[in-house]
Design a protein around this motif. Structure first.
Motif, mmCIF file in Angstrom:
data_model
loop_
_atom_site.group_PDB
_atom_site.id
_atom_site.type_symbol
_atom_site.label_atom_id
_atom_site.label_comp_id
_atom_site.label_asym_id
_atom_site.label_seq_id
_atom_site.Cartn_x
_atom_site.Cartn_y
_atom_site.Cartn_z
ATOM 1 N N GLU A 86 -3.169 -17.771 -2.633
ATOM 2 C CA GLU A 86 -2.052 -17.617 -1.746
ATOM 3 C C GLU A 86 -1.747 -19.016 -1.020
ATOM 4 O O GLU A 86 -0.662 -19.200 -0.942
ATOM 5 N N GLU A 117 2.983 -10.671 -6.025
ATOM 6 C CA GLU A 117 2.432 -9.678 -4.972
ATOM 7 C C GLU A 117 2.201 -8.489 -5.679
ATOM 8 O O GLU A 117 1.532 -7.720 -5.379
ATOM 9 N N HIS A 151 -1.129 -8.645 -7.157
ATOM 10 C CA HIS A 151 -2.146 -8.794 -6.046
ATOM 11 C C HIS A 151 -2.360 -7.059 -5.607
ATOM 12 O O HIS A 151 -3.472 -6.871 -5.263
ATOM 13 N N GLU A 168 0.848 -6.835 0.739
ATOM 14 C CA GLU A 168 1.581 -7.302 -0.510
ATOM 15 C C GLU A 168 2.859 -6.642 -1.000
ATOM 16 O O GLU A 168 3.846 -7.408 -1.353
HETATM 17 FE FE LIG Z 1 -0.039 -12.075 -2.583
#
Ligand SMILES: [Fe+2]
Lengths: 189, 76, 86
Positions: free
Chosen positions: A64, A165, A168, A135
């Motif tokens: 991040e 995202e 993740h 996310e």
């Molecule tokens: Fe992320």
């Protein structure tokens, strides 16, 4: 500790000097679901979560920060040689009067970043569900910024960040499966 | 046909002041369907992966705004 | 005005591509620690990144510091370009 690497994760390009897009994009710099919030949320949760998922929180939190640097680069490029008049025309007159062309951790509406954007409940499942939601919210924010942007090069970088995202979220969902798994039971079906 | 986008049609009132958008689309990305990732999913090459934002083809779900032609994109 | 040579972008992108594979495998292995094929692939690309890093640094200076890269003389960590400037 952390070691800085003098390169971006992804080759960021921006096609035009466009402070208006920078104004929207700063949502992902200092906004509730932005990259700063994400990095600090995950790294802070590491201290009260089972060992099995500390590595994942460390690594996503670290990635991040790489995304934060990409967003900073986009904003930097979109405003680099913008004049006060251009900043004003882009609705950044109030930003300019305080910060000149400096970046600052606030959202698209100028609200400064606050720690209340991030949660740490100390309950592993509650915290991981928070992370999954974060996310998905970041993914949605990228969609709305892409909708506002007519810069193809910028959108290319934003698409990369949106895809991250998705990955993740996938990993956090797997972390929940690992924590709810009964001892010794196979995870593949 | 399966897609990573779904839609719904909100109620249109004769008293809505803005021009109605008859169909609203939302994203339902691959991570909602794959479950715990199985081993050996098909991969992109390193350069393709960087461009796609993921190493594994089944996770690739690019988002384009209504004004961008969804031209290009990598083969899934 | 400082000019950045075309090889800078080419070599950087090669390294970014390999490093991206490593990021993806790292996150995957965090939740799949028993996948031997993925570990082999990880180690393969870890080796490849070493040689790409070395080649890039020999032309454009250190990518990391705190001793993770060697320094030229004079100290060249401060030399531009920084990542957001290119
Ligand atoms: Fe992320």
């Amino acid at each position: 500790m952390w070691i800085y690497e003098k390169k971006l994760q992804y080759p960021v390009r921006v096609s035009t000097c466009n402070p208006t897009l920078a104004k929207y994009l700063i949502e992902q710099y200092g906004g509730a679901d932005g990259e700063l919030s994400a990095a600090l949320r995950y790294l802070n949760q590491r201290y009260s979560i089972p060992d099995k998922v500390i590595g994942l929180l460390t690594d996503i939190g670290t990635e991040e920060f790489a995304h934060l640097e990409m967003i900073a680069t986009m904003i930097y490029k979109l405003t680099k040689d913008a004049t006060p008049e251009m900043m004003k025309a882009a609705g950044l007159g109030d930003h300019y009067s305080n910060h000149d062309n400096a970046l600052f951790y606030h959202n698209a509406a100028g609200v400064p970043w606050t720690a209340s954007y991030i949660q740490a409940k100390g309950d592993p499942i509650a915290d991981l569900y928070e992370d999954i939601a974060a996310e998905e919210k970041a993914r949605a924010t990228y969609q709305w910024i892409i909708n506002l942007s007519d810069d193809p090069d910028l959108n290319d970088g934003l698409r990369f960040l949106r895809e991250r995202e998705i990955v993740h979220s996938q990993r956090f969902r797997e972390a929940v499966e690992i924590l709810k798994d009964e001892q010794g039971k196979k995870k593949f079906f | 046909m399966f897609t990573h986008y779904k839609s719904y049609c909100p109620v249109v009132s004769p008293f809505d002041p803005c021009k109605p958008i008859p169909e609203k689309v939302y994203s339902t990305p691959p991570n909602l369907y794959i479950g715990f990732q199985p081993p050996n999913l098909p991969q992109f090459t390193p350069l393709e992966a960087l461009k796609a934002g993921t190493l594994w083809k089944p996770f690739y779900d690019p988002y384009f705004n209504p004004f961008e032609k969804a031209k290009g994109g990598l083969p899934r | 005005m400082k000019q950045i040579p075309a090889e800078y972008y080419e070599m950087l992108e090669q390294l970014q591509a390999v490093d991206f594979v490593l990021v993806e495998l790292q996150l995957y292995l965090d939740t799949h620690p028993d996948d031997l094929e993925a570990i082999k692939q990880f180690n393969h690309y870890a080796k490849e990144r070493k040689s790409l890093k070395k080649a890039f640094e020999s032309q454009f200076g250190p990518l990391q510091q705190f001793g993770n890269s060697y320094s030229g003389h004079p100290w060249n960590w401060n030399d531009p370009p920084w990542p957001w400037q290119v």
